[in-house]
Design an enzyme around this catalytic site. Structure first.
Site, PDB file in Angstrom:
ATOM      1  NE  ARG A 194      -2.339  -1.221   3.586  1.00  8.19           N
ATOM      2  CZ  ARG A 194      -1.809  -0.410   4.489  1.00  8.19           C
ATOM      3  NH1 ARG A 194      -1.909   0.918   4.348  1.00  8.19           N
ATOM      4  NH2 ARG A 194      -1.209  -0.880   5.558  1.00  8.19           N
ATOM      5  CE1 TYR A 207       1.716  -6.899  -3.399  1.00  2.00           C
ATOM      6  CE2 TYR A 207       0.561  -5.659  -1.699  1.00  2.00           C
ATOM      7  CZ  TYR A 207       1.315  -6.750  -2.082  1.00  2.00           C
ATOM      8  OH  TYR A 207       1.651  -7.689  -1.153  1.00  2.00           O
ATOM      9  N   GLY A 208      -2.569  -5.411  -4.134  1.00  5.70           N
ATOM     10  CA  GLY A 208      -3.414  -5.588  -2.943  1.00  5.70           C
ATOM     11  C   GLY A 208      -4.332  -4.425  -2.606  1.00  5.70           C
ATOM     12  CE  LYS A 264      -7.119  -3.696   5.128  1.00  8.45           C
ATOM     13  NZ  LYS A 264      -5.779  -4.141   5.273  1.00  8.45           N
ATOM     14  CG  HIS A 295      -7.235  -3.051   9.965  1.00 11.12           C
ATOM     15  ND1 HIS A 295      -5.939  -2.585  10.056  1.00 11.12           N
ATOM     16  CD2 HIS A 295      -7.198  -4.070   9.081  1.00 11.12           C
ATOM     17  CE1 HIS A 295      -5.156  -3.307   9.260  1.00 11.12           C
ATOM     18  NE2 HIS A 295      -5.889  -4.219   8.666  1.00 11.12           N
ATOM     19  CB  SER A 353      -0.830  -3.524   7.900  1.00  6.98           C
ATOM     20  OG  SER A 353      -2.005  -2.830   7.574  1.00  6.98           O
ATOM     21  CB  CYS A 378       0.576  -6.130  13.924  1.00 10.05           C
ATOM     22  SG  CYS A 378       1.778  -4.858  13.493  1.00 10.05           S
ATOM     23  N   GLY A 379      -0.356  -9.553  13.052  1.00 12.09           N
ATOM     24  CA  GLY A 379      -0.860 -10.792  13.638  1.00 12.09           C
ATOM     25  C   GLY A 379      -2.347 -11.076  13.579  1.00 12.09           C
ATOM     26  CG  ASP A 429      -7.468  -7.233   6.842  1.00 10.81           C
ATOM     27  OD1 ASP A 429      -6.463  -7.118   7.570  1.00 10.81           O
ATOM     28  OD2 ASP A 429      -7.721  -6.441   5.916  1.00 10.81           O
ATOM     29  NE  ARG A 445       0.128  -8.703   2.450  1.00  8.45           N
ATOM     30  CZ  ARG A 445      -0.437  -8.263   3.579  1.00  8.45           C
ATOM     31  NH1 ARG A 445      -1.541  -8.815   4.032  1.00  8.45           N
ATOM     32  NH2 ARG A 445       0.106  -7.274   4.246  1.00  8.45           N
ATOM     33  N   GLY A 488       0.112 -20.120  18.431  1.00  6.99           N
ATOM     34  CA  GLY A 488      -0.856 -20.971  19.134  1.00  6.99           C
ATOM     35  C   GLY A 488      -0.870 -20.746  20.635  1.00  6.99           C
ATOM     36  CD  GLU A 489       2.447 -22.413  23.127  1.00  6.59           C
ATOM     37  OE1 GLU A 489       1.501 -22.557  23.924  1.00  6.59           O
ATOM     38  OE2 GLU A 489       3.134 -23.367  22.697  1.00  6.59           O
TER      39      GLU A 489
END
Ligand code: GTP
Ligand code: SPV
Ligand code: MN
Length: 615
Positions: free
Chosen positions: A87, A227-228, A236, A256, A278, A280-281, A303, A396, A523-524
């Site tokens: 982006r 792109y995306g 977005k 988001h 973005s 960040c998990g 997302d 991606r 997973g933790e």
């Protein structure tokens, strides 16, 4: 209107141009065709046959590489221009009539002025290319008020990707016609017209990029990038920037956020929404593989989360998307097996990953063993000692959401699910504890409004710079950020206080003194979520700190987590007063940007925090 005279000779016929009874849509398509002068206009029906044909054409054009069907069935790899990989926030604009309505977080230009620049760029921009018309809907088509859009694009890669990311095609168009519904016009061009006989390149784009939103018109014009988030306009541009404006006007929230359902061994289900910036998990948490006995996780979204107030004053969330556009690096069989299983089913488009010699794809973190030889994302030979990543850090995978085994049936529910907890999270090496429960709802909104994170490769520009990212929406708020915080405040007031979600601040990315992660993550993270659910139920060991409640050393379930001790928990949740005094100063600087627009409740929260650190 007779547009046949003004259109390029090659446009098939009027029939092909106007296969809709939706007059506004027909008029808009004609107007765009007249301006962009494509060789051909094509209405996307969304069928498998059409998709097969388009992908075959893209392979022929060199845009897509077909992967080995035995490894990744019906899947393709694309490689972008090296200057078109993320982006472009600097080139993203909110063109409200009044500059004040764009606010300090957005680039702004007068809409008339912007339109005249864009008209110039778009004039003839599709020459030599096919103009595709993609009817789509964000969220279920059987929603009470389906949120329609139509993307016009000159990129077949965009068509193929939109088919994965959104519900598209003739079924959507017919319902839109029957309702004579409003739709968001989303215009996209790669900005690379072809002269007669000129050969195309695999990834056409333009050095000059414009990602522009007209919030009052609810329209989008995107130029120069393939792109995306710059080009798949349902994501977005519509589902966050334009939808946030619609949501402000209609009294809901476009956020988001991922949505995850977690069910305890006793069968109690909790729906958790989480806003992380973005890369960040979000996708990883949305596809969580719990490591604690008896707990079950199901995906609702990874997302975007549209939240409305239900009839009992509860907050209900819906994921408006249809696919995943996930960060490839770091997604692996050990960290995210659920994503890997979804990807392995095929029907995916990968962008800027590396190719294996047997016709598969690879990226950093996919497997523990690093292949001895690859072709990197730029087409160069690659070996483990090449000294550079094989896949682009923002490479991606684009995969249909229904390929997730753990997808909740509630994903299809147009009413959405009740949200029981909201997590705000960022990527911070220091200061921010692993998890902190807000002292109150207002304190939770404060946590969201002051959220901060190190920048990532998901956007062009420097990586690793700490910036404030309110509700992880900094690049996506389609209006004045002060108004946005006031809107949160207003929505808060409309929620049933008994049903208001509990709010938590999390940080999976804190580091220890030796530089390693303070928490194993992935997973933790289920262990942290278990504590979250205990807190919802009024249990869970917690200790009050000036910033909120953190788990006591023994409150996190560490069963089976070898080598991680209660002392490590203590370190991961530590609130360092010196770090926090600096943080508070930084928050004051951040809040100063809002001026009078800052809600009083947030001003009070900051004053309270400051006071608690002084004490
Ligand atoms: P966008 O699609 O850009 O919005 O990103 P996202 O928020 O969905 O992030 P994603 O889940 O794709 O993760 C981004 C990166 O963070 C990947 O490289 C992951 O491997 C990494 N990551 C995700 N969760 C964790 C975690 O719990 N711990 C650590 N250390 N890394 C994580
Ligand atoms: C993000 O950057 O938050 C993404 C990827 O989800 S993009 O679609 O490019 O916006
Ligand atoms: Mn995202």
């Amino acid at each position: 209107m007779d547009m046949s005279v003004s259109l390029n000779q090659q446009v098939r016929d009027d029939e092909a141009l106007v296969p809709t009874t939706h007059e506004e849509l027909a008029a808009w398509v004609a107007e765009v065709a007249e301006m962009t002068q494509p060789a051909d206009v094509y209405w996307v029906d969304g069928s498998q046959a059409e998709s097969d044909r388009l992908t075959a054409e893209l392979v022929e054009a060199g845009t897509l590489r077909k992967l080995n069907d035995d490894l990744f069935p019906n899947s393709y790899a694309a490689f972008s221009d090296p200057a078109d990989v993320a982006r472009v926030e600097e080139r993203t604009f909110i063109c409200s009539k009044d500059e004040r309505d764009a606010g300090f977080t957005n680039n702004w230009m007068d809409p008339q002025e912007m339109k005249s620049i864009l008209r110039e760029r778009f004039t003839g921009s599709m020459r030599g290319r096919t103009m595709y018309v993609i009817p789509f809907v964000m969220g279920p088509l059987d929603a009470e008020q389906p949120q329609y859009g139509v993307e016009i694009t000159d990129s077949a890669y965009v068509v193929a990707s939109m088919r994965i990311m959104a519900r598209i095609g003739t079924g959507v168009l017919r319902k839109m016609e029957a309702e004579n519904a409003f739709f968001v016009p989303a215009l996209h061009s790669v900005g690379a017209p072809l002269a007669d006989g000129e050969a195309d390149v695999p990834w056409p784009c333009n050095e000059e990029k414009w990602i522009v939103h007209f919030p009052e018109e609810r329209s989008i014009w995107s130029y120069g990038s393939g792109y995306g988030g710059n080009a798949l306009l349902g994501k977005k541009c519509y589902a966050l920037r334009i939808a946030s404006v619609i949501a402000r006007d209609e009294g809901w929230l476009a956020e988001h956020m991922l949505i995850l359902r977690l069910t305890s061994p006793e069968g109690r289900a909790y729906n958790i929404a989480a806003a992380f910036p973005s890369a960040c998990g979000k996708t990883n948490l949305a596809l969580l593989d719990p490591t604690i006995e008896g707990w079950k996780a199901e995906t609702l979204g990874d997302d975007i989360n549209w939240m409305r107030i239900g009839k009992d004053g509860e907050l209900r969330g819906v994921n408006p998307e249809y696919g995943l556009f996930g960060v490839a690096p770091g997604t692996g069989w050990s960290t995210n097996p659920n994503a890997m299983r979804a990807i392995a089913k095929g029907n995916s488009i990968f962008t800027n990953v590396a190719l294996t010699d047997d016709g598969g794809v690879w990226w950093e973190g996919m497997t523990d063993e690093v292949p001895a030889h690859l072709t990197d994302w730029q087409g160069n030979e690659w070996t483990p000692d090449s000294g550079r990543p094989a896949a682009h850090p923002n490479s991606r995978f684009c995969t249909p959401i229904d390929q997730i085994d753990m997808l909740s049936q509630e994903y299809y529910n147009p009413e959405g699910v009740e949200i029981h907890a909201i997590l705000f999270g960022g990527r911070r090496k220091t200061t921010i504890p692993l998890v902190t429960e807000a002292r109150s709802w207002a304190n939770g909104v404060f946590m969201g409004s002051t959220l901060s994170s190190e920048t990532t490769a998901a956007a062009a520009g420097a990586v690793g710079v700490v910036r404030r990212d309110p509700m992880a929406m900094l690049p996506f708020i389609g209006y004045n950020a002060g108004d946005y915080l006031n809107h949160w405040d207003r929505i808060s007031g409309q929620l049933n206080p008994e049903r208001r979600p509990k709010i938590f601040l999390v940080n999976w990315f804190r580091r220890t003194a030796d530089g390693g992660f303070a928490w194993p993550g992935f997973g933790e993270n289920s262990r942290v979520l278990k504590w979250v659910t205990e807190r919802i139920e009024g249990g869970g060991g917690a200790r009050e700190t000036p910033i909120g409640y953190v788990p006591t050393a023994d409150a996190l379930d560490l069963a089976g987590l070898d080598g991680f001790t209660p002392e490590d928990v203590e370190a991961a949740v530590r609130v360092d007063a010196d770090e926090w005094r600096t943080e508070v100063e930084d928050i004051e600087t951040w809040y100063a940007n809002f001026g009078d627009a800052l809600p009083a409740s947030l001003r009070d929260e900051l004053a309270g925090l400051k006071e608690r650190f002084r004490a």
